[in-house]
Design an enzyme around this catalytic site. Structure first.
Site, mmCIF file in Angstrom:
data_model
loop_
_atom_site.group_PDB
_atom_site.id
_atom_site.type_symbol
_atom_site.label_atom_id
_atom_site.label_comp_id
_atom_site.label_asym_id
_atom_site.label_seq_id
_atom_site.Cartn_x
_atom_site.Cartn_y
_atom_site.Cartn_z
ATOM 1 N N LYS A 1 0.261 22.553 -6.928
ATOM 2 C CA LYS A 1 -0.973 22.987 -6.260
ATOM 3 C C LYS A 1 -0.686 23.490 -4.845
ATOM 4 O O LYS A 1 -1.155 24.540 -4.447
ATOM 5 C CB LYS A 1 -2.004 21.835 -6.193
ATOM 6 C CG LYS A 1 -2.401 21.271 -7.540
ATOM 7 C CD LYS A 1 -3.498 20.218 -7.421
ATOM 8 C CE LYS A 1 -3.103 18.969 -6.671
ATOM 9 N NZ LYS A 1 -2.079 18.137 -7.349
ATOM 10 N N ARG B 1 -10.800 14.436 -5.804
ATOM 11 C CA ARG B 1 -9.884 13.593 -6.574
ATOM 12 C C ARG B 1 -10.671 12.729 -7.555
ATOM 13 O O ARG B 1 -10.074 12.002 -8.327
ATOM 14 C CB ARG B 1 -9.126 12.638 -5.660
ATOM 15 C CG ARG B 1 -7.965 13.245 -4.868
ATOM 16 C CD ARG B 1 -6.796 13.587 -5.746
ATOM 17 N NE ARG B 1 -5.483 13.143 -5.338
ATOM 18 C CZ ARG B 1 -4.682 13.765 -4.476
ATOM 19 N NH1 ARG B 1 -5.052 14.859 -3.876
ATOM 20 N NH2 ARG B 1 -3.480 13.295 -4.225
ATOM 21 N N ARG C 1 11.521 16.668 -4.721
ATOM 22 C CA ARG C 1 10.810 17.540 -3.770
ATOM 23 C C ARG C 1 11.271 17.314 -2.334
ATOM 24 O O ARG C 1 11.456 16.180 -1.890
ATOM 25 C CB ARG C 1 9.305 17.275 -3.876
ATOM 26 C CG ARG C 1 8.499 17.993 -2.810
ATOM 27 C CD ARG C 1 7.063 18.118 -3.155
ATOM 28 N NE ARG C 1 6.358 16.847 -3.160
ATOM 29 C CZ ARG C 1 5.068 16.725 -3.462
ATOM 30 N NH1 ARG C 1 4.367 17.789 -3.801
ATOM 31 N NH2 ARG C 1 4.488 15.557 -3.453
ATOM 32 N N ARG D 1 9.023 13.161 1.012
ATOM 33 C CA ARG D 1 7.795 12.422 1.299
ATOM 34 C C ARG D 1 7.963 10.956 0.923
ATOM 35 O O ARG D 1 8.566 10.648 -0.104
ATOM 36 C CB ARG D 1 6.631 13.024 0.507
ATOM 37 C CG ARG D 1 5.914 14.121 1.266
ATOM 38 C CD ARG D 1 4.903 14.839 0.447
ATOM 39 N NE ARG D 1 3.964 13.982 -0.262
ATOM 40 C CZ ARG D 1 2.903 14.431 -0.937
ATOM 41 N NH1 ARG D 1 2.666 15.731 -0.969
ATOM 42 N NH2 ARG D 1 2.115 13.610 -1.574
ATOM 43 N N ARG E 1 0.656 7.114 -8.636
ATOM 44 C CA ARG E 1 -0.150 8.321 -8.397
ATOM 45 C C ARG E 1 -0.543 8.973 -9.717
ATOM 46 O O ARG E 1 -1.646 9.507 -9.857
ATOM 47 C CB ARG E 1 0.629 9.308 -7.514
ATOM 48 C CG ARG E 1 0.655 8.864 -6.048
ATOM 49 C CD ARG E 1 1.814 9.450 -5.284
ATOM 50 N NE ARG E 1 1.718 10.877 -5.105
ATOM 51 C CZ ARG E 1 2.785 11.672 -4.917
ATOM 52 N NH1 ARG E 1 4.007 11.160 -4.882
ATOM 53 N NH2 ARG E 1 2.610 12.957 -4.753
HETATM 54 P P1 AMP Z 1 -1.294 14.919 -1.954
HETATM 55 O O1 AMP Z 1 -0.571 15.528 -0.808
HETATM 56 O O2 AMP Z 1 -2.460 15.738 -2.423
HETATM 57 O O3 AMP Z 1 -0.364 14.512 -3.073
HETATM 58 O O4 AMP Z 1 -1.940 13.552 -1.409
HETATM 59 C C1 AMP Z 1 -1.130 12.509 -0.910
HETATM 60 C C2 AMP Z 1 -1.947 11.227 -0.800
HETATM 61 O O5 AMP Z 1 -3.026 11.442 0.130
HETATM 62 C C3 AMP Z 1 -2.626 10.790 -2.083
HETATM 63 O O6 AMP Z 1 -1.756 10.015 -2.923
HETATM 64 C C4 AMP Z 1 -3.785 9.966 -1.540
HETATM 65 O O7 AMP Z 1 -3.344 8.697 -1.066
HETATM 66 C C5 AMP Z 1 -4.203 10.770 -0.316
HETATM 67 N N1 AMP Z 1 -5.222 11.787 -0.641
HETATM 68 C C6 AMP Z 1 -5.097 13.137 -0.585
HETATM 69 N N2 AMP Z 1 -6.234 13.746 -0.931
HETATM 70 C C7 AMP Z 1 -7.113 12.730 -1.215
HETATM 71 C C8 AMP Z 1 -8.467 12.712 -1.644
HETATM 72 N N3 AMP Z 1 -9.151 13.831 -1.876
HETATM 73 N N4 AMP Z 1 -9.047 11.506 -1.821
HETATM 74 C C9 AMP Z 1 -8.389 10.357 -1.596
HETATM 75 N N5 AMP Z 1 -7.099 10.302 -1.212
HETATM 76 C C10 AMP Z 1 -6.469 11.490 -1.016
#
Ligand code: AMP
Length: 221
Positions: free
Chosen positions: A13, A88, A127, A160, A171
């Protein structure tokens, strides 16, 4: 155009959204990136979010939705956005619909990047992210020219903290339980476009652009 990229962690994404944002001249909004910026700056929000993120859990809806609401009120978002990482869950999708309807806007287009679990695990485990420009690399799929240095800006690459086997597993479980119902949510509203995203990122990008162009053509009819 208000567009969402949907899919499991590791579907690509962020990578797709960055290129699409340049092509379509729309801002890329990633709630994960916004949260990570808050964690590194040590803001109140970052302090509250950090533990949830490290565990691979969702940060509470009210915190993320408030943060997103502030972002989409900025002037650069007037012409639309490409959203990655939000919503989410269904309650975030409803909150987003509400925020947009107050601006007489709506989500126009949702692309679901359908990705299989082995591919997702392989992508996330290798990654690498640039600490300076945010570009993504991969230890084997897309290694940088110089080890741990960004090809684009010479920034330092890092892994990360949530890209470790235990957190990846969590996740993916959170995705299945909380996020996957969004596929039906947007499909029921005739907004969902599904693509297989297991393959090469450039092929996936061209398929997304084709979909957007076809939908623009249909709108003109
Ligand atoms: P991402 O970079 O999208 O993989 O997000 C990394 C982490 O940020 C996720 O595992 C969640 O802990 C948090 N996170 C990101 N977007 C959201 C969201 N819309 N709602 C809740 N937690 C989020």
């Amino acid at each position: 155009m208000q567009m969402i990229l949907l899919g499991p962690p590791g579907a690509g994404k962020g990578t797709q959204a960055k290129t699409l944002a340049e092509r379509l001249k729309l801002p890329h909004i990633s709630t994960g990136d916004l949260l990570r910026q808050n964690v590194s700056s040590g803001s109140e929000l970052g302090k509250l979010a950090k533990d949830f993120m490290n565990k691979g859990a969702l940060v509470p809806d009210e915190l993320v939705t408030r943060m997103l609401g502030e972002r989409i009120n900025k002037p650069d978002v007037k012409g639309g956005f490409i959203l990655d990482g939000y919503p989410r869950n269904i309650s975030q999708a409803e909150a987003l619909d509400d925020m947009l309807s107050k601006k007489n806007k709506e989500i126009d287009f949702v692309v679901y990047l359908d990705t299989s679990e082995p591919v997702v695990i392989q992508r996330l485990s290798g990654r690498l992210v640039c600490s300076s420009c945010g570009a993504n690399f991969h230890t084997t799929n897309m290694p940088p020219k110089v080890a741990m240095v960004c090809d684009n800006c010479n920034g330092k690459l890092y892994q990360r903290s949530d890209d470790n086997p235990g957190t990846i597993k969590k996740r993916l479980q959170v995705y299945l339980e909380e996020s996957s119902p969004l596929i039906k949510y947007y499909s029921d509203r005739n907004k969902l476009h599904r693509l297989s995203a297991d393959g090469d990122k450039d092929i996936v990008l061209n398929e997304i652009i084709d979909l957007v162009e076809k939908s623009n053509d249909t709108d003109k009819v």
